[in-house]
Design a protein around this motif. Structure first.
Motif, mmCIF file in Angstrom:
data_model
loop_
_atom_site.group_PDB
_atom_site.id
_atom_site.type_symbol
_atom_site.label_atom_id
_atom_site.label_comp_id
_atom_site.label_asym_id
_atom_site.label_seq_id
_atom_site.Cartn_x
_atom_site.Cartn_y
_atom_site.Cartn_z
ATOM 1 N N ARG A 55 0.844 -1.187 0.000
ATOM 2 C CA ARG A 55 0.000 0.000 0.000
ATOM 3 C C ARG A 55 0.884 1.243 0.000
ATOM 4 O O ARG A 55 2.001 1.228 0.517
ATOM 5 C CB ARG A 55 -0.905 0.021 1.238
ATOM 6 C CG ARG A 55 -2.004 -1.040 1.212
ATOM 7 C CD ARG A 55 -2.523 -1.317 2.605
ATOM 8 N NE ARG A 55 -3.727 -2.135 2.594
ATOM 9 C CZ ARG A 55 -3.734 -3.447 2.418
ATOM 10 N NH1 ARG A 55 -2.588 -4.096 2.244
ATOM 11 N NH2 ARG A 55 -4.870 -4.125 2.408
ATOM 12 N N ALA A 244 -6.846 5.112 6.713
ATOM 13 C CA ALA A 244 -6.596 3.766 7.229
ATOM 14 C C ALA A 244 -7.813 2.873 7.051
ATOM 15 O O ALA A 244 -7.692 1.701 6.675
ATOM 16 C CB ALA A 244 -6.179 3.842 8.696
ATOM 17 N N LEU A 247 -8.056 1.699 3.518
ATOM 18 C CA LEU A 247 -6.949 0.854 3.069
ATOM 19 C C LEU A 247 -6.960 -0.524 3.727
ATOM 20 O O LEU A 247 -6.285 -1.437 3.251
ATOM 21 C CB LEU A 247 -5.613 1.531 3.384
ATOM 22 C CG LEU A 247 -5.257 2.783 2.583
ATOM 23 C CD1 LEU A 247 -4.135 3.540 3.272
ATOM 24 C CD2 LEU A 247 -4.854 2.427 1.165
ATOM 25 N N GLN A 248 -7.721 -0.698 4.786
ATOM 26 C CA GLN A 248 -7.673 -1.926 5.570
ATOM 27 C C GLN A 248 -8.169 -3.132 4.798
ATOM 28 O O GLN A 248 -9.097 -3.039 3.988
ATOM 29 C CB GLN A 248 -8.525 -1.782 6.832
ATOM 30 C CG GLN A 248 -7.827 -1.128 8.002
ATOM 31 C CD GLN A 248 -8.752 -1.062 9.199
ATOM 32 O OE1 GLN A 248 -9.959 -0.881 9.058
ATOM 33 N NE2 GLN A 248 -8.205 -1.210 10.386
ATOM 34 N N LEU A 287 -2.701 6.616 11.430
ATOM 35 C CA LEU A 287 -2.579 5.713 10.291
ATOM 36 C C LEU A 287 -1.953 4.389 10.714
ATOM 37 O O LEU A 287 -2.430 3.311 10.334
ATOM 38 C CB LEU A 287 -1.745 6.376 9.194
ATOM 39 C CG LEU A 287 -1.622 5.601 7.882
ATOM 40 C CD1 LEU A 287 -2.964 5.536 7.168
ATOM 41 C CD2 LEU A 287 -0.576 6.238 6.973
ATOM 42 N N HIS A 288 -0.894 4.468 11.493
ATOM 43 C CA HIS A 288 -0.220 3.270 11.996
ATOM 44 C C HIS A 288 -1.185 2.389 12.782
ATOM 45 O O HIS A 288 -1.299 1.179 12.540
ATOM 46 C CB HIS A 288 0.962 3.703 12.865
ATOM 47 C CG HIS A 288 1.600 2.596 13.657
ATOM 48 N ND1 HIS A 288 1.114 2.190 14.889
ATOM 49 C CD2 HIS A 288 2.674 1.827 13.417
ATOM 50 C CE1 HIS A 288 1.864 1.210 15.349
ATOM 51 N NE2 HIS A 288 2.824 0.971 14.484
ATOM 52 N N LEU A 291 -4.154 0.916 10.567
ATOM 53 C CA LEU A 291 -3.813 -0.128 9.601
ATOM 54 C C LEU A 291 -3.510 -1.466 10.258
ATOM 55 O O LEU A 291 -3.662 -2.519 9.634
ATOM 56 C CB LEU A 291 -2.609 0.311 8.762
ATOM 57 C CG LEU A 291 -2.872 1.361 7.695
ATOM 58 C CD1 LEU A 291 -1.569 1.781 7.025
ATOM 59 C CD2 LEU A 291 -3.856 0.845 6.649
ATOM 60 N N ASP A 294 -1.486 -4.288 8.433
ATOM 61 C CA ASP A 294 -1.244 -3.770 7.084
ATOM 62 C C ASP A 294 -0.186 -2.666 7.067
ATOM 63 O O ASP A 294 0.320 -2.306 6.001
ATOM 64 C CB ASP A 294 -2.546 -3.245 6.472
ATOM 65 C CG ASP A 294 -3.527 -4.366 6.165
ATOM 66 O OD1 ASP A 294 -3.067 -5.486 5.867
ATOM 67 O OD2 ASP A 294 -4.747 -4.126 6.241
ATOM 68 N N TRP A 295 0.148 -2.116 8.239
ATOM 69 C CA TRP A 295 1.225 -1.123 8.302
ATOM 70 C C TRP A 295 2.545 -1.700 7.791
ATOM 71 O O TRP A 295 3.364 -1.003 7.204
ATOM 72 C CB TRP A 295 1.372 -0.634 9.742
ATOM 73 C CG TRP A 295 2.549 0.270 9.987
ATOM 74 C CD1 TRP A 295 3.749 -0.076 10.529
ATOM 75 C CD2 TRP A 295 2.634 1.686 9.724
ATOM 76 N NE1 TRP A 295 4.578 1.016 10.622
ATOM 77 C CE2 TRP A 295 3.917 2.112 10.135
ATOM 78 C CE3 TRP A 295 1.750 2.621 9.192
ATOM 79 C CZ2 TRP A 295 4.338 3.432 10.031
ATOM 80 C CZ3 TRP A 295 2.170 3.943 9.089
ATOM 81 C CH2 TRP A 295 3.438 4.334 9.491
ATOM 82 N N THR A 298 3.127 -1.030 4.109
ATOM 83 C CA THR A 298 2.742 0.327 3.712
ATOM 84 C C THR A 298 3.957 1.242 3.633
ATOM 85 O O THR A 298 4.865 1.159 4.454
ATOM 86 C CB THR A 298 1.722 0.905 4.714
ATOM 87 O OG1 THR A 298 0.542 0.097 4.702
ATOM 88 C CG2 THR A 298 1.356 2.339 4.356
#
Length: 399
Positions: A55, A244, A247-248, A287-288, A291, A294-295, A298
């Motif tokens: 991502r 976030a 994007l998850q 964001l961290h 996610l 998923d971080w 990224t």
């Protein structure tokens, strides 16, 4: 627990020996298969779960964020002399030369975890000082303002099979135009519509030498109101949380664009940027945290259209410059170092005797992420995403 056996208790016949040999071979092969699988997992981290699809999040700080205030060269005598009372105090050390503004503790923690990569002396290929033209150039991905009517991020989404993009903004930004698989998520409008209008007019008024100071004062007053929650504006941490959410998971978007305003600091820069950097830090944390796993897959690019003057002005601020700084963050980043070619701040090293000289085209950074992280083909990057840019080689080693 293993126990010793009496060697005389039973002597196996030939059939039993063959049976045991076959069973031993089966156990060995089964164990070997399990060990191979374990090694495959181990090679990506200490018994880590499989990585999710890569991502990318692009965060555009509109208004020309002062990179020297973000990452001050702490003991550089040229910096200290040029900035005077505006020189950053208490910067958190990054290496022997640079520090990070103290309002960014989470970003500094990411640096310690090798998940933050600061880049020095960067700018889009446009090297003048107009907000409109610089942002246009940065977003359209060509060498000049007006070079394309769509954006490099939108073209990137189109080049990725099945990928989707999302812009967290009030209107679709130029950077995300050009893809049928990019949409926009807009927060509720501010309760005070004049606040949104002032943000949209910010770049226009900044070009007028007579009106810019008065407008900057009005924007600062508006920002103070927004900071106390009275203006009802959508803050950067909220925008990053929204990104976030989009994007998850396996069905989430692969690319997000987030924009933030209020970075044009002609006056009262110290207090204004302390607050803005605090919001940026909170946004990276949001964001961290949003996610989750998923971080790890990224990359976040924090960029701005140009830098600001090396010397402070007479209003405790800085004026439009050229070279600036950028940040890469994320679990996929090769961090804990400073990247880029630092030209120095001696008068002879400055552009036009006043600005940090840009030594890296931002397109090189973008290309490095698209090729090394998103896995785009070089032919697609050079011919479609960043056309007519073969002389700008990708920045290697970012991820």
């Amino acid at each position: 627990m293993h126990h010793a056996h009496d060697l005389n208790e039973h002597a196996p016949d030939e059939h039993e020996q063959k049976t045991r040999l076959v069973m031993s071979r089966r156990r060995f092969l089964a164990a070997l298969g399990g060990a191979t699988a374990s090694l495959a997992v181990w090679s990506h981290g200490a018994w880590a779960a499989p990585m999710s699809a890569p991502r990318m999040v692009v965060v555009l700080l509109r208004g020309a964020m002062d990179g020297l205030h973000l990452m001050p060269p702490r003991d550089d005598p040229h910096y200290l002399r040029a900035r005077g009372a505006l020189a950053v105090q208490g910067a958190k050390p990054l290496d022997g030369s640079f520090g990070l503004h103290p309002a960014l503790p989470f970003a500094h923690d990411l640096f310690a975890r090798r998940q933050l990569l600061p880049l020095v002396a960067v700018a889009p290929p446009y090297r003048q000082r107009s907000h409109f033209d610089a942002q246009d150039c940065l977003e359209n991905g060509t060498a000049a303002p007006g070079g394309r009517r769509d954006g490099w991020i939108g073209r990137c989404v189109e080049a990725m099979t099945g990928a989707e993009g999302v812009a967290i903004a009030q209107v679709m930004p130029l950077a995300m135009r050009g893809s049928t698989r990019a949409d926009i998520w807009s927060p509720p409008l501010p309760r005070d519509p004049s606040a949104m209008l002032m943000q949209q007019l910010q770049a226009l008024y900044a070009e007028d030498a007579r009106l810019a100071p008065a407008f900057a004062d009005a924007m600062q007053a508006q920002d103070m109101a927004m900071g106390t929650g009275t203006a009802g504006a959508f803050r950067l941490p909220d925008a990053m949380s929204a990104a976030a959410r989009r994007l998850q998971g396996t069905d989430g978007a692969r690319i997000a664009f987030v924009e933030d305003t209020g970075w044009d600091t002609h006056r009262g820069q110290e207090a204004a940027l302390a607050r803005k950097f605090g919001e940026l830090d909170a946004g990276l944390r949001a964001l961290h945290d949003g996610l989750g796993e998923d971080w790890r897959s990224t990359v976040v690019l924090v960029v701005t259209e140009f830098g600001r003057t090396v010397a402070a002005n007479g209003s405790s601020g800085t004026d439009h410059g050229v070279g600036g700084m950028a940040l890469l963050a994320g679990g996929a980043v090769r961090g804990s170092r400073i990247a880029g070619n630092w030209p120095g701040l001696a008068t002879a090293d400055l552009q036009d005797g006043r600005d940090l000289r840009a030594t890296t085209d931002l397109r090189a950074v973008f290309k490095g992420v698209l090729l090394g992280h998103l896995g785009l083909r070089e032919s697609a990057v050079e011919s479609h995403v960043f056309p007519d840019s073969r002389s700008v080689r990708p920045f290697d080693g970012l991820v």
